[in-house]
Motif scaffolding. Sequence first.
Motif, PDB file in Angstrom:
ATOM      1  N   LEU A 124      -6.262  -4.345  -3.724  1.00 37.61           N
ATOM      2  CA  LEU A 124      -5.313  -3.243  -3.588  1.00 37.61           C
ATOM      3  C   LEU A 124      -4.074  -3.668  -2.803  1.00 37.61           C
ATOM      4  CD1 LEU A 124      -4.491  -0.284  -3.924  1.00 37.61           C
ATOM      5  CD2 LEU A 124      -5.863   0.252  -1.890  1.00 37.61           C
ATOM      6  N   ALA A 125      -4.222  -4.555  -1.826  1.00 39.32           N
ATOM      7  CA  ALA A 125      -3.061  -4.999  -1.050  1.00 39.32           C
ATOM      8  C   ALA A 125      -2.063  -5.731  -1.931  1.00 39.32           C
ATOM      9  CB  ALA A 125      -3.514  -5.905   0.093  1.00 39.32           C
ATOM     10  N   ALA A 145       2.865   8.479  -6.651  1.00 44.40           N
ATOM     11  CA  ALA A 145       1.840   9.496  -6.924  1.00 44.40           C
ATOM     12  C   ALA A 145       0.454   8.868  -7.006  1.00 44.40           C
ATOM     13  CB  ALA A 145       2.164  10.237  -8.217  1.00 44.40           C
ATOM     14  N   ASP A 146       0.370   7.688  -7.601  1.00 44.41           N
ATOM     15  CA  ASP A 146      -0.917   6.998  -7.686  1.00 44.41           C
ATOM     16  C   ASP A 146      -1.335   6.444  -6.329  1.00 44.41           C
ATOM     17  OD1 ASP A 146      -1.452   7.418 -10.428  1.00 44.41           O
ATOM     18  OD2 ASP A 146      -0.092   5.806 -10.981  1.00 44.41           O
ATOM     19  N   GLN A 147      -0.367   6.015  -5.526  1.00 46.40           N
ATOM     20  CA  GLN A 147      -0.690   5.589  -4.165  1.00 46.40           C
ATOM     21  C   GLN A 147      -1.331   6.734  -3.387  1.00 46.40           C
ATOM     22  OE1 GLN A 147       2.979   4.169  -2.477  1.00 46.40           O
ATOM     23  NE2 GLN A 147       2.785   2.116  -3.356  1.00 46.40           N
ATOM     24  N   ILE A 179      -4.879   7.235  -4.584  1.00 47.04           N
ATOM     25  CA  ILE A 179      -5.753   6.159  -4.109  1.00 47.04           C
ATOM     26  C   ILE A 179      -6.121   6.371  -2.646  1.00 47.04           C
ATOM     27  CG2 ILE A 179      -5.762   3.695  -3.522  1.00 47.04           C
ATOM     28  CD1 ILE A 179      -4.151   3.240  -6.135  1.00 47.04           C
ATOM     29  N   VAL A 180      -5.150   6.770  -1.826  1.00 47.32           N
ATOM     30  CA  VAL A 180      -5.429   7.025  -0.414  1.00 47.32           C
ATOM     31  C   VAL A 180      -6.421   8.177  -0.270  1.00 47.32           C
ATOM     32  CG1 VAL A 180      -4.397   7.888   1.733  1.00 47.32           C
ATOM     33  CG2 VAL A 180      -3.307   6.026   0.475  1.00 47.32           C
ATOM     34  N   THR A 181      -6.287   9.185  -1.123  1.00 50.98           N
ATOM     35  CA  THR A 181      -7.250  10.290  -1.114  1.00 50.98           C
ATOM     36  C   THR A 181      -8.643   9.796  -1.476  1.00 50.98           C
ATOM     37  OG1 THR A 181      -5.552  11.933  -1.646  1.00 50.98           O
ATOM     38  CG2 THR A 181      -7.830  12.505  -2.173  1.00 50.98           C
ATOM     39  N   GLU A 182      -8.748   8.961  -2.505  1.00 53.35           N
ATOM     40  CA  GLU A 182     -10.038   8.388  -2.893  1.00 53.35           C
ATOM     41  C   GLU A 182     -10.627   7.545  -1.763  1.00 53.35           C
ATOM     42  OE1 GLU A 182      -9.516   6.192  -6.496  1.00 53.35           O
ATOM     43  OE2 GLU A 182      -8.902   7.937  -7.657  1.00 53.35           O
ATOM     44  N   ALA A 183      -9.758   6.804  -1.082  1.00 55.92           N
ATOM     45  CA  ALA A 183     -10.225   5.965   0.014  1.00 55.92           C
ATOM     46  C   ALA A 183     -10.763   6.810   1.163  1.00 55.92           C
ATOM     47  CB  ALA A 183      -9.095   5.063   0.498  1.00 55.92           C
ATOM     48  N   GLY A 184     -10.082   7.921   1.479  1.00 59.51           N
ATOM     49  CA  GLY A 184     -10.557   8.802   2.532  1.00 59.51           C
ATOM     50  C   GLY A 184     -11.913   9.397   2.215  1.00 59.51           C
TER      51      GLY A 184
END
Length: 307
Positions: free
Chosen positions: A113-114, A123-125, A128-133
């Motif tokens: 991901l990095a 919007a996809d970032q 992804i951050v929501t999925e990570a949380g």
Amino acid sequence: MLPLVETDEQWDAVVPDEAVMRRGAEDLCARLGLTGLPLTRYEAGTQPVYAVGDEHVLKLFPAASAEDGVTEARVLAHIGGRLPVPTPEVRSTGAYENGWHYILMSRLPGEDLAVAWPGIPRADQDRIVTEAGACLAALHALDPTPLDGVVGPGDWGAFVGEQRAGAVQRQREHGLAEGWLEQIPAFLHSVEPTAGPERVLLHTEFMRQHLVVDPRTRALTGLLDFEPAMIGDPAYDFVAVGLFVTRADPRLMNRFAEAYGRVFAPRTVTAYTLLHVYSDLPWYLRELPAPPEATFDSLAEAWFAAG
């Protein structure tokens, strides 16, 4: 095939030497019935890790870090199939020779991901951050009791006390400016981050570099690298979140915290930043936006507050 590695000097001589490491990896693959598959070493990471064909990953741990291999294998077995994001499946693990330990695991599809992050639309970032949380929340919701005795530290308060005692010297060795160094004791004394009995399974390096994303759908396809896992205060994992996932972006931290379901005080996370086993504040100050003032309270709001 692989020589004994117990000291830093032996590590520096052996682990970067691909001629030596490849012979050992090839020999171990043959013993595991994987002869003839392409063997490609990953460039990143502390431990030597190889992609074995399209379906396997071989991770090697010298004697100096063999216990980390035991930890990672046990943690992967414990969490397998229990998170909203896939984790590697352990296919074989054990001792090799001369103190080396190995894990053969499934290879997760996708890319780092990095590496992918700059090319991902905003919007996809956010998604992804929501999925990570949500993923970290699920990890912290698991009962860590079956890992007692395998994943440390046994006494979180004692661990924090030891880290606190060495905090100034660690940062001095990294080259932190004196103006910051002289603030550390009073700041840590004012926070007392060990309060509360809550203990969870910690990844400890929950960062973009250990998340895998599908380059087409931009969905998370994996969470990697559990060798430094610990059992402790959940706020400790938000050090890596703030530094390496949200990267001092309050909007992203807000999305992450909403998905995680909880907000930790920025000063507490900042204290754990100084107490973290891999803490290197001078590096973080070079990598992230400078706080408005050269104080830990200012840094806490700049790096770890949700917007």
